[in-house]
Design a protein around this motif. Structure first.
Motif, PDB file in Angstrom:
ATOM      1  N   ARG A 140       0.807  -1.227   0.000  1.00 30.45           N
ATOM      2  CA  ARG A 140       0.000   0.000   0.000  1.00 30.45           C
ATOM      3  C   ARG A 140       0.840   1.277   0.000  1.00 30.45           C
ATOM      4  O   ARG A 140       0.414   2.314   0.478  1.00 30.45           O
ATOM      5  N   SER A 141       2.045   1.220  -0.561  1.00 34.46           N
ATOM      6  CA  SER A 141       2.861   2.419  -0.736  1.00 34.46           C
ATOM      7  C   SER A 141       2.533   3.027  -2.097  1.00 34.46           C
ATOM      8  O   SER A 141       2.535   2.324  -3.112  1.00 34.46           O
ATOM      9  N   ILE A 142       2.261   4.320  -2.109  1.00 29.50           N
ATOM     10  CA  ILE A 142       1.978   5.030  -3.354  1.00 29.50           C
ATOM     11  C   ILE A 142       3.311   5.357  -4.018  1.00 29.50           C
ATOM     12  O   ILE A 142       4.138   6.065  -3.442  1.00 29.50           O
ATOM     13  N   VAL A 143       3.539   4.820  -5.214  1.00 31.89           N
ATOM     14  CA  VAL A 143       4.783   5.067  -5.942  1.00 31.89           C
ATOM     15  C   VAL A 143       4.598   6.349  -6.758  1.00 31.89           C
ATOM     16  O   VAL A 143       3.733   6.429  -7.630  1.00 31.89           O
ATOM     17  N   LEU A 144       5.383   7.362  -6.431  1.00 30.74           N
ATOM     18  CA  LEU A 144       5.275   8.667  -7.086  1.00 30.74           C
ATOM     19  C   LEU A 144       5.931   8.637  -8.460  1.00 30.74           C
ATOM     20  O   LEU A 144       6.975   8.018  -8.642  1.00 30.74           O
ATOM     21  N   ASP A 145       5.322   9.339  -9.408  1.00 32.51           N
ATOM     22  CA  ASP A 145       5.879   9.487 -10.750  1.00 32.51           C
ATOM     23  C   ASP A 145       6.727  10.759 -10.753  1.00 32.51           C
ATOM     24  O   ASP A 145       6.227  11.862 -10.994  1.00 32.51           O
ATOM     25  N   ILE A 146       7.996  10.607 -10.457  1.00 33.86           N
ATOM     26  CA  ILE A 146       8.899  11.755 -10.302  1.00 33.86           C
ATOM     27  C   ILE A 146       9.010  12.552 -11.597  1.00 33.86           C
ATOM     28  O   ILE A 146       9.074  13.784 -11.563  1.00 33.86           O
ATOM     29  N   LYS A 147       9.007  11.880 -12.736  1.00 42.30           N
ATOM     30  CA  LYS A 147       9.085  12.609 -14.015  1.00 42.30           C
ATOM     31  C   LYS A 147       7.945  13.612 -14.134  1.00 42.30           C
ATOM     32  O   LYS A 147       8.176  14.781 -14.467  1.00 42.30           O
ATOM     33  N   ASN A 148       6.736  13.184 -13.885  1.00 42.79           N
ATOM     34  CA  ASN A 148       5.579  14.076 -14.020  1.00 42.79           C
ATOM     35  C   ASN A 148       5.563  15.157 -12.953  1.00 42.79           C
ATOM     36  O   ASN A 148       5.154  16.285 -13.220  1.00 42.79           O
TER      37      ASN A 148
END
Length: 162
Positions: A140-148
């Motif tokens: 349940r960890s939200i993986v952030l889209d660093i590029k966006n």
């Protein structure tokens, strides 16, 4: 996701998981290690006037001044502003020579995950722009889209104060 390990459907990536607390609750997030410059313990963040609410302030990182952001506020999860004096850990992100710090409450650690383990359909997070998310892990960890996130025009503050 770039810098993946493995072949075909068994590709994996390394992520750093961290916790952010807000009003008695906490949420786990993750960032691909490929974008992380360093996890930095900090003594103080200097607040700046006339900046968006998601910008906690600035810090001196090895002789460079970088912005520190509250990712919860940036994503719209909360409107509460973090007190700059309460920031003790920062994940320094680097992409295309742009650096910024993400204020965090607790670092959980790094781990390799298979890309197939990341659930792309984030139906559990409603009413939020999933443009900033790669997905959610089994834990349940939200993986952030660093590029966006890093390419978002909100990150670049170019305002004159009169």
């Amino acid at each position: 996701m770039e810098k993946n390990k493995g072949e075909g459907r068994f590709k994996s990536t390394e992520i750093l998981e961290f916790v952010l607390n807000d009003d008695g609750s906490s949420q786990k997030y993750a960032v691909e290690v490929a974008y992380i410059n360093e996890v930095y313990s900090i003594k103080n963040v200097t607040m700046l006037p006339c900046t968006p609410a998601f910008i906690v302030g600035i810090m001196n990182f090895r002789g460079k001044i970088i912005s520190v952001i509250d990712i919860r506020n940036f994503l719209g999860f909360t409107m509460n502003k973090i007190d700059a004096d309460n920031v003790k850990k920062v994940i320094v992100i680097n992409m295309n020579e742009i650096e910024l710090g993400i204020a965090v409450d607790e670092i959980l650690g790094c781990k390799d995950i298979h890309l197939s383990e990341i659930q792309k359909n984030i139906s559990t997070i409603t009413n939020f722009n999933t443009y900033y998310f790669e997905g959610i892990t089994k834990e349940r960890s939200i993986v952030l889209d660093i590029k966006n996130i890093m390419m978002d025009e909100k990150i670049i503050v170019n305002e004159d104060v009169i």
